[in-house]
Design an enzyme around this catalytic site. Structure first.
Site, short mmCIF file in Angstrom:
data_model
loop_
_atom_site.label_atom_id
_atom_site.label_comp_id
_atom_site.label_asym_id
_atom_site.label_seq_id
_atom_site.Cartn_x
_atom_site.Cartn_y
_atom_site.Cartn_z
CB THR A 152 -2.91 6.21 9.04
OG1 THR A 152 -3.78 7.29 8.71
CG2 THR A 152 -2.05 5.86 7.86
CD GLU A 153 -0.41 1.58 6.75
OE1 GLU A 153 -0.55 0.37 7.05
OE2 GLU A 153 -0.37 1.97 5.57
#
Lengths: 433, 432
Positions: free
Chosen positions: A145-146
């Site tokens: 994530t990210e």
């Protein structure tokens, strides 16, 4: 040869509706069905469908020489399935060309690694099977994530059988070194790292249509010449960006689609340039150096750390509270409840609560469906309060004293939380797209 | 500006004699301006032993007691100020309640003037006579003065300012601390409204205390936006360092207190508070609301609270002196300002200094300068109840709000306001 590696992030969260305190204990549907549908429709029309079509044409036109990769979050896939099967079908069509790789990630686009390794594993596996079911391909490279990353995380991911992962090329770790070759992590020479070239990526993703930028307007020739200037020196150039760059962040009238149309041709006009997907790169190029990230980095904001999601007390409290429910949720073992809880882990919920630039107004504001970070927090916490009530009701029907005893046992780890063992979670490595 | 501009300031309230936000605002701004300009301030009534550096005061109540007496006195500070905005009964009057005499052509003898300016209430039923006498006296005094710009604060000084501009031809700046459309009703078009409108029309520049008030001037007074420059108030920073939050009463550790601090008038929206309280209390009973202040709506409000059977949950503290306000603030968990129309809202800043998270009406200037507050339309009592519930339950929210607000407070100060006013002065002086 220099390989250009395109990786596009596709993600849409399930946004929560303005959930008022009067609804706590009364009403258990949290998501803003209409808003989620409307936003997906809008982005499908402006970005996903036209860009997928363009990518497909380019792949066919260049007879397999144009190769790209995606990571589609599980919650985005679920929404495609629910609201826009046509978008899903167009991704499937891309997958079927054999020129497109799909990466693995946490199903719920969550920050679970920071709180629970078990949950992190569970979500990766859920995503793995969802991608296989919906797109018919098997991911072998991971993206968190990210692009949240550190050494420990890389180790955990390597143990699961992935051959490598993508990450941000953060200046304070690279310390002047190039992001343009494969790295490995300290103590694990087998696990490859592809680092984002943020300068060249952000030229497209953020600066493309900015008239104040001295290089505006960005032409294909100019951009290709920047890439070509790395010939001989760069083995790979990783261009990572949100897929919504095309048509949504950079609007169609900015000329982004024409740019995309002519880019592969312009890049390949240099005989030493080609396109490769992450797993192809990891097979073809050895790691040249070690990338040592003892602390967390990400691709968000200028800080490139966790502050977009964890800077203020609201974010911290909300996160601890939602992960604090894990054991009880897993004890109850109700798939619906588990799903509701999992969706509350999506990182966007915490991003909306960011006050970092609130008074100036900026990118956080642009993405938020709420009036303020405070509203975002309030609705989220109201939802959690209701979920907690439901959990309390769903715990095994026994006397309160007994229930307390069970909780105490869970805390003392006498009762294992119902989870498959890690070994079973190990994916079969070596499968490529 | 090469040299210090000479400003003739026309004011009405000035500490230690004041009833609302006007007095502290004039004081704070004048003090900051006096670093860069020579001010002469004419007031209807001046307290004895009051002086400021670089400022010449003229109190019409004591005009005969020569100016030299005021010189070299110890500089006054806010610490000596006893009044706070919430406590005054004889505050800015609601003008519809008086039957004004037409005072445009009145002439006041010296004795009549002094009698007016020495009345206990600096507003009161004879306010229009006072305004006319002020105009007459200011014009005769100012004839002997040398100055570059007239700066008038609120409608009570506008007739004097307008006439002075006619006589001297000097540029006029009018400061708007509040409007009749705030105080009475958005559609109010009475004598005071006319005075305000005439003053603003005659002015070269209008300085409202917020963008919100600027928009009201444009909308209700039909004034062109080009000559309106919003200048936010600062606040008394001495207040801030003086205190920390007191420990909660240990007898009721879980019970929470919500505070409304202000005059109980329609402008401040106390009825919306009662409605909000009713909605919140339906879900959460361990909350007590305090209404601190008095005003013309108090009886009505007490009746309303009784009707809703909320007497035990909504407490009227009545008049609170400065110490009482401090004590009240120190035991407050959430502050609410549901004003129907609030040009600035100094009390919100005071609450913020006590690290109290605030729920503010969007129809207020304070909401503009305090981004880290919860903001709602004054009529949206559902939302205000939502906000209060969240503030009292989710500690991460109140901690973030208060942390961010205290980091932001230093950006609200009188030096910034004075800088903006000086820019207006210099643009006026360069064109003249």
């Amino acid at each position: 040869m220099t390989s250009i590696c395109f990786y596009f992030q596709v993600h849409q969260p399930f946004r929560l509706k303005p959930y008022h305190f009067t609804e706590i204990g009364e009403q258990h549907f949290y998501e803003d069905y209409q808003k989620n549908k409307d936003i997906l429709d809008k982005v499908a029309t402006k970005c996903y469908l036209p860009t997928n079509q363009k990518m497909l044409e380019l792949i066919r036109q260049h007879k397999g020489k144009f190769r790209i990769s995606y990571s589609i979050s599980g919650v985005a896939l679920e929404q495609f399935e629910q609201f826009r099967p046509d978008v899903l079908a167009s991704f499937k069509e891309l997958a079927d060309t054999g020129c497109v790789e799909f990466l693995s990630e946490t199903h719920f686009h969550s920050l679970s690694y920071l709180f629970s390794k078990d949950e992190f594993h569970r979500q990766i596996m859920k995503h793995y099977w969802t991608v296989r079911r919906l797109l018919g391909v098997t991911p072998s490279v991971f993206r968190n994530t990210e692009l949240i990353f550190n050494n420990e995380l890389a180790k955990t991911v390597a143990e699961m059988g992935f051959k490598g992962m993508v990450a941000e090329g953060v200046d304070r770790i690279l310390e002047g070194r190039t992001p343009n070759h494969v790295y490995n992590t300290p103590g694990n020479s087998e696990f490859g790292l592809l680092l984002k070239n943020y300068k060249l990526s952000d030229d497209i993703a953020f600066r493309f249509s900015n008239p104040a930028w001295e290089e505006h307007p960005l032409t294909v020739t100019k951009y290709a010449s920047w890439l070509h200037s790395h010939a001989g020196e760069a083995e790979i150039i990783n261009l990572f960006m949100d897929y919504e760059t095309f048509g949504e962040h950079q609007w169609e009238d900015s000329g982004i689609f024409e740019f995309l149309q002519h880019l592969p041709e312009a890049i390949m006009s240099h005989p030493d340039f080609q396109f490769r997907t992450p797993s192809e790169i990891l097979t073809a190029y050895p790691a040249r150096d070690s990338y040592d990230a003892p602390y967390f980095t990400s691709w968000a904001d200028t800080e490139r750390d966790l502050s977009a999601w964890m800077e203020n007390k609201m974010q911290q409290h909300a996160m601890h509270r939602v992960y604090g429910l894990e054991k009880e949720i897993k004890l109850i073992n109700d798939p619906d409840l588990l799903n509701v809880w999992s969706r509350l882990q999506t990182s966007d919920h915490f991003y909306y609560m960011s006050t970092k630039y609130w008074s100036d107004g900026d990118v956080h504001k642009y993405f938020s469906p709420y009036e303020s970070p405070y509203d975002a927090h309030i609705y989220y916490m109201n939802v959690l309060s209701d979920l907690e009530k439901t959990i309390q009701k769903s715990l095994p029907p026994c006397r309160i004293s007994k229930r307390k005893a069970i909780k105490a046992k869970i805390r003392a780890k006498e009762i294992p939380v119902k989870m498959k063992s890690r070994n079973k979670l190990r994916i079969s490595s070596g499968l490529t797209v | 500006m090469n040299q210090r501009p000479k400003i003739l300031t026309l004011g009405w309230e000035f500490p230690p004699l004041y009833t609302g936000g006007l007095g502290p605002a004039c004081y704070g701004l004048s003090k900051a301006l006096s670093q860069h300009a020579d001010l002469t301030i004419i007031l209807p009534r001046l307290a004895p032993s009051f002086s400021m550096k670089n400022v010449q005061f003229i109190g019409l109540n004591r005009k005969t007691a020569a100016r030299s007496q005021w010189k070299n006195k110890k500089q006054a500070s806010f610490s000596s100020v006893e009044a706070v905005p919430s406590e005054l009964q004889s505050s800015y009057p609601i003008h519809n309640q008086y039957n004004f005499k037409d005072t445009d052509d009145s002439f006041f003898t010296r004795e009549e003037s002094f009698q007016l300016f020495n009345e206990e209430n600096i507003y009161g039923p004879s306010i229009m006579e006072k305004v006319a006498a002020y105009r007459q006296n200011v014009c005769s005094i100012a004839a002997h003065k040398s100055f570059d710009i007239i700066h008038a604060h609120d409608w009570i000084t506008y007739p004097a300012a307008v006439q002075l501009k006619k006589i001297t031809g000097k540029p006029l700046v009018v400061h708007v601390h509040s409007l009749e459309t705030d105080r009475v009703h958005a559609l109010s078009r009475n004598k005071v409204y006319e005075i305000e409108k005439k003053g603003m029309e005659a002015a070269d520049y209008i300085l409202p205390v917020s963008e919100y008030t600027k928009s009201n001037i444009i909308q209700h007074y039909r004034i062109k936006a080009e000559k309106i420059v919003a200048v936010y108030n600062g606040y008394d920073q001495e207040f801030q360092t003086a205190n920390t939050r007191a420990k909660k009463n240990s007898a009721t550790p879980t019970s929470k207190n919500v505070l409304f601090l202000g005059r109980i008038t329609a402008q401040k929206g106390p009825e919306y508070l009662v409605e909000t309280a009713k909605k919140l209390l339906a879900k959460k009973s361990d909350v007590t609301f305090y209404i601190a202040g008095t005003g013309d709506m108090q009886t009505h409000l007490e009746w309303l609270v009784q009707k809703e059977k909320l007497e035990n949950k909504i407490i009227f503290t009545g008049f609170l002196d400065k110490a009482g306000v401090k004590k009240m603030l120190s035991m407050t968990d959430a502050y609410i300002m549901p004003s129907v129309s609030e040009p600035f809202g100094l009390s919100a800043l005071e609450a913020a200094q006590y690290n109290i998270p605030c729920v503010l009406s969007k129809q207020s200037g304070a909401a503009e300068v305090m981004p880290h507050t919860l903001q709602s339309d004054y009529w949206d009592t559902d939302k205000m109840a939502d906000y209060l519930y969240a503030l009292l339950h989710y500690s991460g929210l109140s901690e973030t709000l208060t942390e961010k607000t205290s980091a932001h407070l230093p950006h609200i100060n009188w030096e910034i306001s004075a800088k903006k006013v000086l820019d207006v002065y210099s643009s006026l002086l360069s064109t003249n």
